[in-house]
Design an enzyme around this catalytic site. Structure first.
Site, PDB file in Angstrom:
ATOM      1  CB  SER A  86     -42.957  24.114  34.980  1.00 12.20           C
ATOM      2  OG  SER A  86     -42.134  23.740  34.395  1.00 12.20           O
ATOM      3  CG  ASP A 146     -36.142  24.321  39.464  1.00  8.91           C
ATOM      4  OD1 ASP A 146     -35.292  23.951  38.144  1.00  8.91           O
ATOM      5  OD2 ASP A 146     -37.048  24.517  39.182  1.00  8.91           O
ATOM      6  CG  HIS A 149     -38.429  21.439  37.079  1.00 13.05           C
ATOM      7  ND1 HIS A 149     -38.860  22.886  37.477  1.00 13.05           N
ATOM      8  CD2 HIS A 149     -38.996  21.199  36.292  1.00 13.05           C
ATOM      9  CE1 HIS A 149     -39.491  23.302  36.558  1.00 13.05           C
ATOM     10  NE2 HIS A 149     -39.776  22.719  35.924  1.00 13.05           N
TER      11      HIS A 149
END
Lengths: 354, 354
Positions: free
Chosen positions: A133, A299, A332
């Site tokens: 991320s 995601d 995610h």
């Protein structure tokens, strides 16, 4: 330290943790970069902790990132509030909280500060930089800024260019904070805090961390108290209860201004790889680092196509790049959760760098 | 009128508009149901209007829903604030604004009120019920509640069961409103209104009405003022500017409490078609209405798979159902925008019902 904004800031404080031992050659250091609101405590328990570090499943003795073999470093990003300097820190020149006087920082600024830490620890070259991320953005920025300083780059669930949809979610979250009357233009440290605005901001984020599929699996349309509808505006569906819990838990550990800073850094992030003469593209053309990029099927915050775009650029440049899209329902959040495929990928990649 | 909550409410006020003429047999009436924050003004200009009704492209003389042929009715839903009774109306028994004393309404309640209007207009059977998004839920609820009252059901960009992800977005929007100190538990009509909370709520909604793809096309990472980054928290990216504009425009036309009510009605919506003995499933088994369901490729609020699930049930029940997934980049908003495929689909479906 000179920031991208042109502001010179110092002294810079960094909170960090290390695990394992640096070997005599200084060649076994792995830097792990944390995500948006994470911290330096990547694994293990501090005294009194009921929960371990945020990547406990992957980091530790005998684990994918084996602290018997590697010297692991994780540092809190600047602009945040988990040990490194940011808007919630004291400005030594005034003796007051920085608030919005703290300069805006970029991912490149975060990486500059990390590099100073690495050099301070006596390391000239990292075995690998690893992150998911916003941590993945840092890993990519590391090689773009300092292409000679690592053997490998492992970027998970990330992007080389923050998308307009991702910017949109961040901006609405920021607006929620700045609309809270307790925010007071960032000067709230001596009074009530903008907890309600920050909680809503966090709830928005949590929707983007899950997926349509995982919400069906985790919550469906289940009600908190069974039976029929309550016909009022209390917490009723399980998914509402989950979001409220996440929102209210968050305000106890994170600072609202810091949330503004770290989301802004994400929004500014763009390696600008489409221009053939961009500095990042030139750095990627020059590095000898190996790359592993990993995305997750569900995601939708940083979808697979965004990793693929970067993979294509790296291939054009003749780089040694592997790409893996892992099947996972958890959106995610998947990069934080146990996943056998991820364990094997990380272990294999680091093993190949030694 | 007895509501799903068990509360008896009356008198019920409905704002509505009609277009075209009801024929002698009373057989050419088309009811159009509006979406979440829409109104009865589906087409044309009222005196002084700079913008036409919300479905001007599809409704009017010679258009897909041809007002030379059909008698078109559109009414504001109860619980809303565009002419029908809701929390922003005066409670005749107290002389005060209803506020949160207004009973919670469901999609079925909205449809009950519409049915009273239809009967009041001298119509026993509609040629068709048409709607997109929350309007599509109403169209589906119409046939589930009154399976003998229409020749056709046209439901666009909708679902028969509000998903946990869609509930999550609505709940965060409601939390934003209820966190605004001006909300005052719904009693704000004589004071300042919770404009900031409502604006954030609307911005969240607008992200779900667009798509990742349409945001790339419309905004990309364009800055509002060109040049480099501003390094502050002002409106900077074009996508931010768009969201702020939508949020601030919305508070001028919509009531914050009404937003709570209409989103709650959406969240409660579930035809419960998985149980073989559910009333809705039995009604669908009994109706002679034809169905057309339309979804849009980039709509992630009510994605295609949700329309398909309903289509499968209708097919199992032996119903006359057509399904069409239209290609469109514009996300959920696509049903409101000009689309040749949509024009042809609507016109063909209605023509086949005559």
């Amino acid at each position: 330290m000179l920031l991208d904004s042109g502001v010179d800031i110092g002294p810079v404080t960094l909170g960090y943790e290390t695990y394992g031992q640096l070997n005599a050659q200084g060649s076994n250091a792995v830097l792990i970069c944390h995500a948006l609101t994470g911290d330096a405590h990547v694994a293990g328990y501090h005294e009194g902790d009921v929960k371990p570090g945020w990547w406990e499943h992957y980091v530790g003795p005998g684990k994918s990132i084996d602290t018997n073999k590697y010297f692991v470093i994780c540092s809190n990003i600047i602009g945040s509030c988990m040990g490194s300097c940011g808007p919630a820190s004291i400005n030594e020149q005034t003796g007051q909280y920085w608030g919005l006087d703290f300069p805006i920082v970029t991912i490149a600024d975060m990486v500059r500060a990390q590099r100073a830490l690495i050099l301070h620890l006596g390391i000239n070259r990292l075995l690998a930089v690893v992150g998911g991320s916003l941590g993945g953005m840092q890993a990519l920025q590391w090689v773009a800024s300092f292409p000679d300083m690592m053997g490998g780059v492992l970027a998970l669930a990330t992007t080389s260019r923050h998308s307009p949809q991702a910017i949109a979610f961040n901006e609405v979250a920021r607006q929620s904070i700045m609309s809270d009357p307790h925010w007071q233009n960032g000067n709230y440290y001596d009074g009530k805090r903008p907890d309600l605005g920050l909680a809503v901001a966090r709830m928005i984020g949590h929707i983007t961390y899950l997926s349509d599929e995982s919400m069906h699996i985790k919550f469906g349309r289940e009600l908190r108290h069974g039976g029929g509808f309550a016909f009022n505006f209390d917490t009723e569906f399980q998914v509402e209860s989950y979001l409220h819990h996440q929102g209210h838990k968050f305000v106890e550990r994170f600072d609202a201004n810091a949330f503004l800073y770290v989301t802004k850094a994400a929004d500014y992030f763009d390696l600008d790889l489409s221009r053939s003469d961009s500095p990042a593209r030139q750095a990627l053309a020059a590095t000898t680092a190996r790359f592993l990029l990993i995305s997750f099927t569900s995601d939708w915050l940083y979808p697979t196509y965004q990793s693929r775009q970067l993979v294509n650029v790296l291939k054009e440049l003749g780089r040694d790049v592997s790409f893996c899209e892992l099947t996972a329902a958890w959106g995610h959040d998947a990069f934080l959760l146990p996943h056998e495929g991820l364990e094997a990928s990380i272990q294999g990649f680091l093993g190949g760098l030694e």
